[in-house]
Write a protein that holds these residues in place. Structure first.
Motif, PDB file in Angstrom:
ATOM      1  N   ALA A  77     -15.473   0.098  10.372  1.00 30.31           N
ATOM      2  CA  ALA A  77     -15.159  -1.337  10.485  1.00 30.31           C
ATOM      3  C   ALA A  77     -14.338  -1.806   9.279  1.00 30.31           C
ATOM      4  O   ALA A  77     -13.371  -2.565   9.431  1.00 30.31           O
ATOM      5  N   PHE A  78     -14.691  -1.335   8.082  1.00 29.81           N
ATOM      6  CA  PHE A  78     -13.937  -1.694   6.879  1.00 29.81           C
ATOM      7  C   PHE A  78     -12.506  -1.175   6.962  1.00 29.81           C
ATOM      8  O   PHE A  78     -11.558  -1.900   6.644  1.00 29.81           O
ATOM      9  N   MET A  79     -12.343   0.075   7.392  1.00 27.37           N
ATOM     10  CA  MET A  79     -11.004   0.656   7.488  1.00 27.37           C
ATOM     11  C   MET A  79     -10.144  -0.070   8.514  1.00 27.37           C
ATOM     12  O   MET A  79      -8.966  -0.340   8.267  1.00 27.37           O
ATOM     13  N   VAL A  80     -10.727  -0.413   9.654  1.00 28.07           N
ATOM     14  CA  VAL A  80      -9.976  -1.132  10.691  1.00 28.07           C
ATOM     15  C   VAL A  80      -9.591  -2.530  10.195  1.00 28.07           C
ATOM     16  O   VAL A  80      -8.444  -2.960  10.362  1.00 28.07           O
ATOM     17  N   ALA A  81     -10.534  -3.219   9.563  1.00 25.00           N
ATOM     18  CA  ALA A  81     -10.234  -4.564   9.047  1.00 25.00           C
ATOM     19  C   ALA A  81      -9.186  -4.512   7.948  1.00 25.00           C
ATOM     20  O   ALA A  81      -8.267  -5.344   7.911  1.00 25.00           O
ATOM     21  N   LEU A  82      -9.282  -3.539   7.052  1.00 26.12           N
ATOM     22  CA  LEU A  82      -8.298  -3.408   5.974  1.00 26.12           C
ATOM     23  C   LEU A  82      -6.918  -3.081   6.531  1.00 26.12           C
ATOM     24  O   LEU A  82      -5.904  -3.644   6.090  1.00 26.12           O
ATOM     25  N   THR A  83      -6.859  -2.218   7.518  1.00 30.02           N
ATOM     26  CA  THR A  83      -5.573  -1.899   8.155  1.00 30.02           C
ATOM     27  C   THR A  83      -4.993  -3.133   8.830  1.00 30.02           C
ATOM     28  O   THR A  83      -3.785  -3.384   8.745  1.00 30.02           O
ATOM     29  N   GLY A  84      -5.839  -3.909   9.486  1.00 27.34           N
ATOM     30  CA  GLY A  84      -5.372  -5.139  10.120  1.00 27.34           C
ATOM     31  C   GLY A  84      -4.857  -6.162   9.121  1.00 27.34           C
ATOM     32  O   GLY A  84      -3.816  -6.792   9.336  1.00 27.34           O
ATOM     33  N   VAL A  85      -5.572  -6.324   8.022  1.00 23.90           N
ATOM     34  CA  VAL A  85      -5.129  -7.268   6.990  1.00 23.90           C
ATOM     35  C   VAL A  85      -3.809  -6.805   6.385  1.00 23.90           C
ATOM     36  O   VAL A  85      -2.903  -7.606   6.166  1.00 23.90           O
ATOM     37  N   ARG A  86      -3.694  -5.503   6.124  1.00 23.60           N
ATOM     38  CA  ARG A  86      -2.440  -4.991   5.554  1.00 23.60           C
ATOM     39  C   ARG A  86      -1.267  -5.134   6.518  1.00 23.60           C
ATOM     40  O   ARG A  86      -0.129  -5.264   6.088  1.00 23.60           O
TER      41      ARG A  86
END
Length: 154
Positions: A77-86
């Protein structure tokens, strides 16, 4: 302390000017290398976040299957959210760009803090200063490095 050495002016030789901090440093890495580093840091950050979540959740108790599952789900979930924010944040104006990072940091901290068993109200109140600090720092960075339309200053 470094000082520039005076260079004698001779015909055909350009004078070297020492600038304390040059705004345009050469990019020595290729775009592919930047992409690999970005993805590697996203995965490493996600794994650290997942491990941290699982460790706080178990509170020194035994490692269980549900604890491992929580760690992996949190990491993904953290990786997906970070990728989305980036992907999303650079397309926004500087105010929304900073707000996006502030919301991401506040939610990430609030979730980690909630694993300690604190109440939801306390988690929300503790994550507000984190989100505020991240928002202020990122807004300052984007305000000093971009124009009003979001283009980087060169």
């Amino acid at each position: 302390m470094a000082h520039p050495t005076p260079v004698p002016k001779t015909p055909g030789r350009s004078e070297v000017i020492w600038v304390p901090h040059a705004p345009d440093l050469p990019d020595v890495l290729s775009e592919r290398t930047h992409t690999v580093i970005r993805r590697t840091l996203t995965v490493a950050g996600g794994l650290v976040y997942g491990y941290w979540t699982a460790a706080i959740n178990r509170a020194g108790g035994p490692i269980t299957g549900w604890n491992i599952l929580l760690g992996f789900v949190s990491a993904v979930a953290f990786m997906v959210a970070l990728t989305g924010v980036r992907a999303l944040a650079p397309r926004l104006r500087r105010e929304l760009h900073a707000t996006t990072w502030a919301v991401f940091a506040g939610i990430a901290f609030g979730f980690i803090y909630s694993q300690s068993g604190a109440s939801i109200l306390r988690c929300c109140l503790m994550s507000l200063p984190v989100a505020g600090a991240v928002g202020a720092l990122t807004f300052y960075r984007y305000y000093t490095h971009e124009d009003a339309e979001g283009h980087r200053n060169r």
